[in-house]
Design a protein around this motif. Structure first.
Motif, PDB file in Angstrom:
ATOM      1  N   LEU A   1       0.826  -1.201   0.000  1.00 18.45           N
ATOM      2  CA  LEU A   1       0.000   0.000   0.000  1.00 18.45           C
ATOM      3  C   LEU A   1       0.867   1.260   0.000  1.00 18.45           C
ATOM      4  O   LEU A   1       0.379   2.355  -0.255  1.00 18.45           O
ATOM      5  N   MET A   2       2.162   1.098   0.283  1.00 20.95           N
ATOM      6  CA  MET A   2       3.094   2.217   0.345  1.00 20.95           C
ATOM      7  C   MET A   2       3.839   2.338  -0.978  1.00 20.95           C
ATOM      8  O   MET A   2       4.131   1.334  -1.639  1.00 20.95           O
ATOM      9  N   ASP A   3       4.181   3.557  -1.356  1.00 23.39           N
ATOM     10  CA  ASP A   3       4.911   3.770  -2.607  1.00 23.39           C
ATOM     11  C   ASP A   3       6.345   3.259  -2.512  1.00 23.39           C
ATOM     12  O   ASP A   3       6.879   2.713  -3.483  1.00 23.39           O
TER      13      ASP A   3
ATOM     14  N   GLN B   1      -4.875   2.671  -3.010  1.00 16.17           N
ATOM     15  CA  GLN B   1      -3.949   3.568  -2.313  1.00 16.17           C
ATOM     16  C   GLN B   1      -4.515   4.989  -2.250  1.00 16.17           C
ATOM     17  O   GLN B   1      -4.509   5.634  -1.190  1.00 16.17           O
TER      18      GLN B   1
ATOM     19  N   ARG C   1      -5.657   6.925   1.258  1.00 13.02           N
ATOM     20  CA  ARG C   1      -5.023   8.175   1.667  1.00 13.02           C
ATOM     21  C   ARG C   1      -6.062   9.276   1.884  1.00 13.02           C
ATOM     22  O   ARG C   1      -5.947  10.079   2.815  1.00 13.02           O
TER      23      ARG C   1
ATOM     24  N   ASP D   1      -0.849   5.657   4.732  1.00 11.93           N
ATOM     25  CA  ASP D   1      -1.109   4.658   3.697  1.00 11.93           C
ATOM     26  C   ASP D   1      -1.938   3.480   4.211  1.00 11.93           C
ATOM     27  O   ASP D   1      -2.280   2.586   3.437  1.00 11.93           O
TER      28      ASP D   1
END
Length: 467
Positions: free
Chosen positions: A282-284, A364, A368, A387
């Motif tokens: 889910l995080m970049d 995502q 956010r 996130d």
């Protein structure tokens, strides 16, 4: 029951648990309630009778009852005795009336862009047109086909690096994968160390396999290495279970140094690790998983339930070596047999076409947005990750977790109390809010305003009968 058969089980729990007797007894009482051995409203034996059956002193039983009362498990009335509290079972916060929005299930929100319903309809139609129906509806290869495992390996590569295909498995969900890994590494009576506040699924598995959980204290970066070292020295566990990234429920994420420190402790004590990683993608720019830092010690699980949809019933598992992969495959076969063919085909199609990435990006973006809404309405001071899919809500001094959640339910709001997550010690004054289960942002906003209203409601001293 007149002969109090459940006391024998409590005695067994006390004999094998490394924890303080009063805490073990409170845990055993809670387990008897969850299993239905004790029903809400049942009268408990006198404390002296329990002390005699368990071979302990009255002071310990009194202390255990105080702990159980604090957890919302029992009520006592002078002259009448002690009873299992109405609402003491887990069902009291999940099924005691309608909720405006159920905020208990940690689900990814269904994105509007891309349009998930239309994608599923079109892709299932294409799969049924292109592939053999008998194959899709038949039993599958346990652990996934070579092609499915290659796709899974590619999906988790950003977090764990490149892996051999024969170290990768496809499992029908993360819980069956975790149960398979735990059963492969342990025997009844063994000890697992985990966070003191932990994902309830590990408690279910431990109870099923007769394992003992030992909780380790954490801080804002997750599990404390020095506390893990102490627990290992005292209890000699067989396995460490942890969620290093966006921990459920605390939202803590281990820094890179904290991950290395935890691995150093595990190496010193020859400790095997089961790493549960539902949220990294889910995080970049997620940090490397423990499995990327110590290939040979860590069994790694990444579910699609939190990054795409729980409806896919798919998790990818990376094992330290091919032999361990074969052993865990055998355990999955015994526990859950295999994945569903149609769902496996859908997941594979999304991976191959790039649709999985598009859906992930939509989720995502939506999460956010929902996190920003939660911060705006609830304010600061609560644990969250921008996130992540949930908020670890801090409660005012006047609210205990169980009472807060029960009162919120009466106001049409379904949340999860910290008691559900507590392995040992005092449950924190917290509750978990799952942001993804609301159907849309407007519904979430309405529900969070309701949560804020409950937070600000200062209960009276007489508010002890709420269930």
């Amino acid at each position: 029951m007149a002969d109090y058969d459940y006391l024998a089980q409590w005695k067994e729990e006390i004999d094998r648990s490394p924890n303080a007797i009063y805490l073990t007894l409170a845990d055993a009482l809670a387990l008897s309630i969850r299993k239905g051995v004790l029903q809400e409203g049942d009268k408990l034996p006198p404390q002296r009778t329990i002390a005699e059956h368990l071979g302990t002193n009255l002071t310990t039983i009194t202390r255990a009852f105080t702990e159980a009362r604090r957890r919302g498990l029992i009520d006592a009335t002078v002259g009448r005795g002690t009873f299992v509290r109405i609402g003491a079972g887990e069902s009291h916060w999940r099924h005691t009336g309608p909720a405006v929005v159920d905020l208990t299930m940690n689900l990814p929100p269904i994105p509007q862009d891309p349009p998930l319903q239309r994608i599923i309809q079109n892709d299932l139609a294409a799969i049924l047109k292109q592939q053999d129906l008998n194959s899709l509806m038949s039993y599958r290869v346990t652990g996934g086909t070579v092609a499915e495992r290659q796709l899974g390996s590619k999906w988790i590569e950003p977090v764990i690096g490149t892996r051999r295909t024969d170290e990768i498995l496809v499992s029908p969900g993360a819980q069956s994968a975790l149960a398979a890994i735990v059963s492969t590494h342990t025997q009844p009576g063994d000890i697992i160390v985990t966070d003191r506040i932990a994902y309830p699924g590990i408690r279910t598995i431990a109870a099923q396999f007769g394992l003992i959980l030992v909780g380790v204290e954490s801080d804002a970066e997750g599990m404390l290495p020095e506390q893990l070292d102490r627990a290992c020295s005292e209890h000699h566990p067989r396995l460490l279970y942890c969620i290093p990234t966006i921990h459920n429920p605390t939202t803590a994420t281990m820094s890179l140094q904290r991950r290395k420190d935890i691995l150093a402790v595990a190496q010193h004590h020859h400790l095997t690790i089961a790493e549960d990683d539902p949220y990294s993608l889910l995080m970049d720019n997620p940090l490397p998983a423990l499995a990327a830092l110590d290939h040979g010690r860590v069994s790694y699980i990444a579910t699609l339930a939190k990054t795409l949809s729980p409806g896919l019933r798919t998790a990818y598992v990376a094992l330290p070596n091919p032999d361990m992969a074969r052993r865990v495959t055998a355990a999955i076969r015994a526990l859950a047999l295999t994945n569903a063919g149609l769902l496996s085909a859908l997941a594979a199609r999304w991976m191959q076409s790039g649709q999985a990435q598009a859906i992930l990006h939509g989720i995502q973006k939506e999460l956010r947005l929902r996190q920003s809404v939660a911060r705006r309405i609830l304010g600061e001071g609560h644990c969250s990750n921008p996130d992540g899919p949930h908020v670890w809500l801090k409660l005012p001094d006047w609210w205990g977790s169980a009472d807060f959640v029960a009162y919120a339910r009466r106001r049409g709001l379904a949340l999860v109390p910290s008691t559900v997550f507590t392995i040992s010690g005092e449950p924190p004054q917290r509750a978990r809010i799952a942001l993804g289960s609301a159907p849309d942002v407007a519904s979430l906003e309405e529900s969070l305003h309701g949560v804020l209203s409950v937070l600000q409601h200062k209960r009276s001293p007489g508010f002890t009968d709420i269930v």
